[in-house]
Design an enzyme around this catalytic site. Structure first.
Site, PDB file in Angstrom:
ATOM      1  N   LYS A 389      -0.619   2.838  -2.226  1.00  0.00           N
ATOM      2  CA  LYS A 389      -1.306   4.733  -1.162  1.00  0.00           C
ATOM      3  C   LYS A 389      -0.926   5.575  -1.920  1.00  0.00           C
ATOM      4  O   LYS A 389      -0.375   5.680  -2.301  1.00  0.00           O
ATOM      5  CB  LYS A 389       0.945   4.124  -0.625  1.00  0.00           C
ATOM      6  CG  LYS A 389       1.331   3.382  -0.022  1.00  0.00           C
ATOM      7  CD  LYS A 389       2.572   3.319   0.742  1.00  0.00           C
ATOM      8  CE  LYS A 389       2.910   2.145   1.686  1.00  0.00           C
ATOM      9  NZ  LYS A 389       2.360   2.104   3.599  1.00  0.00           N
ATOM     10  N   ASP A 462      -1.124  -3.169   1.740  1.00  0.00           N
ATOM     11  CA  ASP A 462       0.027  -2.465   2.010  1.00  0.00           C
ATOM     12  C   ASP A 462       0.529  -2.986   3.447  1.00  0.00           C
ATOM     13  O   ASP A 462       1.524  -2.538   3.593  1.00  0.00           O
ATOM     14  CB  ASP A 462      -0.546  -1.391   2.396  1.00  0.00           C
ATOM     15  CG  ASP A 462      -0.088  -0.338   2.193  1.00  0.00           C
ATOM     16  OD1 ASP A 462       1.742  -0.827   2.269  1.00  0.00           O
ATOM     17  OD2 ASP A 462      -0.431   1.102   2.036  1.00  0.00           O
ATOM     18  N   ARG A 466       5.278  -7.637   7.511  1.00  0.00           N
ATOM     19  CA  ARG A 466       5.052  -8.565   8.560  1.00  0.00           C
ATOM     20  C   ARG A 466       4.542  -9.969   7.383  1.00  0.00           C
ATOM     21  O   ARG A 466       5.143 -10.928   8.031  1.00  0.00           O
ATOM     22  CB  ARG A 466       3.413  -8.456   8.740  1.00  0.00           C
ATOM     23  CG  ARG A 466       2.692  -8.660   8.418  1.00  0.00           C
ATOM     24  CD  ARG A 466       0.885  -7.855   9.341  1.00  0.00           C
ATOM     25  NE  ARG A 466       2.230  -6.701   8.805  1.00  0.00           N
ATOM     26  CZ  ARG A 466       0.866  -5.541   9.997  1.00  0.00           C
ATOM     27  NH1 ARG A 466      -0.490  -5.306  10.250  1.00  0.00           N
ATOM     28  NH2 ARG A 466       0.427  -3.713  10.241  1.00  0.00           N
TER      29      ARG A 466
END
Ligand code: BES
Ligand code: MG
Ligand code: ZN
Length: 610
Positions: A389, A462, A466
């Site tokens: 990020k 990233d 999930r």
């Protein structure tokens, strides 16, 4: 050279020597890293690596090993200190003294009110022309002459019009009366839906708490509203919740938390004796919900060097013990045995071991008619992994909140533990880990295999939530036949683009469950908006070499994420709630506790169903 497995094993000294041993590798890693960010690790035994930390740099490379070492020993000792405190989970989520759990609630005639703060909440006038509001006659009737004058002139002088959210308060002197402070609050035009009404009521509650906090000696607040006595239980509950929440202050990470003055407010009184609410049960419910929400907030806003997966599991175990729930914490080896390759793939880059959390609430007596599972995303820190990020707005410094789903689920567990609803069995599940970078971390392009056998090509490290949820969903469905499975997750930045920070998005594979979520959300006032499961978009998640890829294109990112999750649910009624936008309040720089109320409402709706 000894290998330190304990995170608090005295990095200060060990660091310098290990740097010497691995200096070649260290320099290679360090000089290769960008000027903004570097990660490095101590690697003496190549099979056992132990990361010691990472840090952003806006400055040029440190000049010498020595300056680098000392910088790091400071950072590590802070981490050690925090970790040391955090060994006792109750220190991190102990809210006993931070909000007045013993607050009393009642409704009474205004004339009987003997407290210090009187709050008058008024709707906006229909007539635009007037400069300020006239006091409604129902209020006028109940005030004595001097009170009438005081309220009237306060409204006039401040040109108060009852606009939504507008407020005034002041110290007043009324000889012979206990009332020392009066406050005005604008309710706007209350012609709205239940959700909007609850919203306004919550704001009013927050205001009452704030004013009471301002005047330290205030122990009792009375509230008169022009809404009359048409209060519903859930509205009174919302009001009380908000009063209590606004009195809470997070001082856990201050040097001297004991200096924070405890709030003095002991009583909240609705100034209308016609109000037909089950005062005591509503107040008890409000207190229980608040204690769950505060725990959730404390978990979310505690930094990643305090809330590690291990600490999260300790908090969960403590909770289970407190409320007599069964619990199971699976370690890495146990997860390996269950073939949770997607979850473990995400976890493998961190020196913090993964912890798979499973709590089970069953009613003490009576039958179990419904079985439900709440799953929370539990990434205690999301660096993004090798898809770091790094871009502006990536919010890496806030990624401690990436366990907000798990925190909401545990908050709900606390409330459910207190409320003890009959007929339902509730499973609380979280696959907790960190998403980090290291020589052990998963790579973009890796192929992982979930516990249902499906393989996933990791296009983007990233999109880790999930992957962890995939194995948690499979696990939940393997426990038993569930009447519903709901996962709550800070899953996608895209949901913030779609719905902003007030609404969470939800997806459901069954109409009845969607309806249940709608009703729950309307009752408690947490805003949820249904999103579509667009089957066509599943195409974008197909991989050439594996069964799935973990990201599609940029378009419809939140929907693709939901579709990805659906691939791991066989037959259960399932819903997914994306709370990426609602988990955190930017303005207050604080966690919101979002999700707890909705989950509790859903659980209760199952509990009451016959
Ligand atoms: N935890 C983030 C989602 C997030 C982003 C929450 C911003 C709150 C604020 C999640 O793990 C993530 O990184 N998602 C990616 C997915 C993408 C790579 C498909 C995202 O939203 O950018
Ligand atoms: Mg991520
Ligand atoms: Zn994440």
């Amino acid at each position: 050279m000894k290998h330190h497995t304990q995170p608090c094993g005295g990095f200060g000294v060990a660091w310098v020597s290990s740097v010497l041993v691995v200096s070649h590798r260290f320099w290679r890693n360090f000089s290769k890293s960008t000027s903004r960010c570097c990660y490095y690790k101590r690697s003496i035994d190549p099979t056992k690596t132990c990361s010691i930390g990472w840090k952003y740099y806006s400055c040029p490379r440190p000049q010498s090993l020595r300056s680098f070492g000392s910088l790091y020993s400071t950072v590590s000792s802070l981490r050690c200190k925090m970790l040391h405190d955090a060994v006792q989970p109750q220190k991190v989520v102990e809210n006993g003294h931070r909000f007045p759990r013993n607050i009393e609630f009642r409704s009474d005639k205004l004339g009987n009110f003997g407290g210090e703060l009187m709050v008058v909440a008024l709707e906006e006038s229909q007539k635009q022309s007037e400069e300020s509001l006239a006091i409604p006659s129902q209020l006028l009737d109940q005030l004595d002459k001097q009170q009438q004058d005081a309220v009237q002139s306060f409204i006039k002088e401040t040109r108060f019009q009852g606009k939504l959210g507008s407020s005034q308060y002041q110290r007043i002197f009324l000889p012979g009366s206990s009332i020392r402070y009066i406050a005005l609050y604008g309710l706007g035009k209350m012609e709205s839906s239940n959700t909007e009404k609850i919203d306004v009521i919550r704001k009013l509650g927050g205001f009452v708490g704030q004013v009471a906090q301002q005047y330290k000696s205030c122990t009792s607040a009375g509230i008169w509203t022009s809404m009359g006595s048409s209060w519903k239980d859930e509205q009174v509950q919302a009001l009380l919740e908000e009063v209590m929440l606004s009195l809470y202050k997070d001082d856990r990470f201050k040097k001297s938390p004991e200096e924070t003055e405890a709030p003095n407010l002991k009583e909240v009184c609705l100034l209308d004796d016609d109000i037909q609410v089950q005062s005591s049960s509503v107040a008890t419910r409000a207190k229980n919900v608040v204690s769950g929400i505060i725990m959730t907030k404390e978990l979310v806003s505690a930094p990643a060097n305090v809330i590690t997966p291990t600490l999260l599991s300790q908090v969960a175990v403590q909770l289970a013990k407190q409320y007599g729930m069964e619990y199971k914490i699976l370690d890495k080896e146990q997860c390996q045995q269950m073939n949770m390759g997607c979850y473990l793939g995400v976890a493998q880059g961190s020196s913090e071991p993964p912890q798979f959390i499973h709590l089970k609430y069953s009613p003490a007596q009576g039958p179990v008619k419904k079985k439900i599972a709440f799953i929370g995303k539990a990434i205690t820190f999301d660096s993004g992994g090798y898809n770091l990020k790094a871009g502006a707005g990536s919010m890496i410094e806030l990624m401690k909140f990436d366990m907000g789903g798990c925190a909401a689920v545990l908050g709900a567990a606390k409330v459910i533990g207190e409320l003890k609803p009959p007929n339902v069995q509730v499973h609380f599940i979280a696959a907790a880990c960190e998403n980090m970078i290291s020589g052990n971390a998963y790579h973009p392009g890796d192929i992982l295999q979930a516990s249902n056998g499906k393989t996933v090509e990791v296009i983007n490290t990233d999109a880790e939530g999930r992957l962890t949820l995939a194995d948690a969903l499979v696990y939940a469905e393997q426990i038993d036949t569930m009447d519903c499975i709901i996962d709550v997750a800070t899953l996608t930045g895209a949901i913030i683009i779609a719905l902003g920070n007030d609404y969470a998005g939800y997806w459901a594979n069954q109409e009845a469950l969607a309806q249940r979520i709608e009703t729950a959300s309307k009752r408690c006032g947490e805003k949820l908006w249904r999103m579509p499961l667009v089957n066509e978009y599943l195409e974008s998640l197909k991989s050439k070499i594996a069964d799935l890829r973990n990201v599609g294109g940029r378009a419809g990112g939140s929907i693709a994420a939901a579709l990805f999750l659906r691939e791991f649910v066989k037959q259960s009624p399932w819903a997914h709630i994306d709370i990426a936008g609602t988990v955190w309040n930017e303005k207050q720089s604080a966690a919101t506790g979002f999700g707890v109320r909705t989950l509790v409402e859903i659980c209760e709706s199952f509990s009451h169903e016959q």
